[in-house]
Design a protein around this motif. Sequence first.
Motif: not given
Length: 75
Positions: A4-6, A14-21, A25-26, A37-47
């Motif tokens: 997320c550049n914003c 992101v991986k640490k937050h995922a490991a923490d539960g 994406p929400r 913010d712009c939402g362009s990173c949501v697909r990357r987060i999903q991946a």
Amino acid sequence: MFVCNCFGVTEAQVKKHAADGACTPRQIASACKAGTDCGSCVRRIQALLGRGAYPTRGLVGEGAPVVAEQLDEAA
């Protein structure tokens, strides 16, 4: 590498937050604002969360269909 550049959120964060539960994406957005913010990173987060490839942590063992959660998030 930035996801997320914003908000300057990295792939490692992101991986640490995922490991923490955080397993959606929400939940990642709640933890670090990535995707709010712009939402362009949501697909990357999903991946990074493995969306579509594996059931989410909250649904494993509950017998609930994965599709139901994905539809709720899209609404």
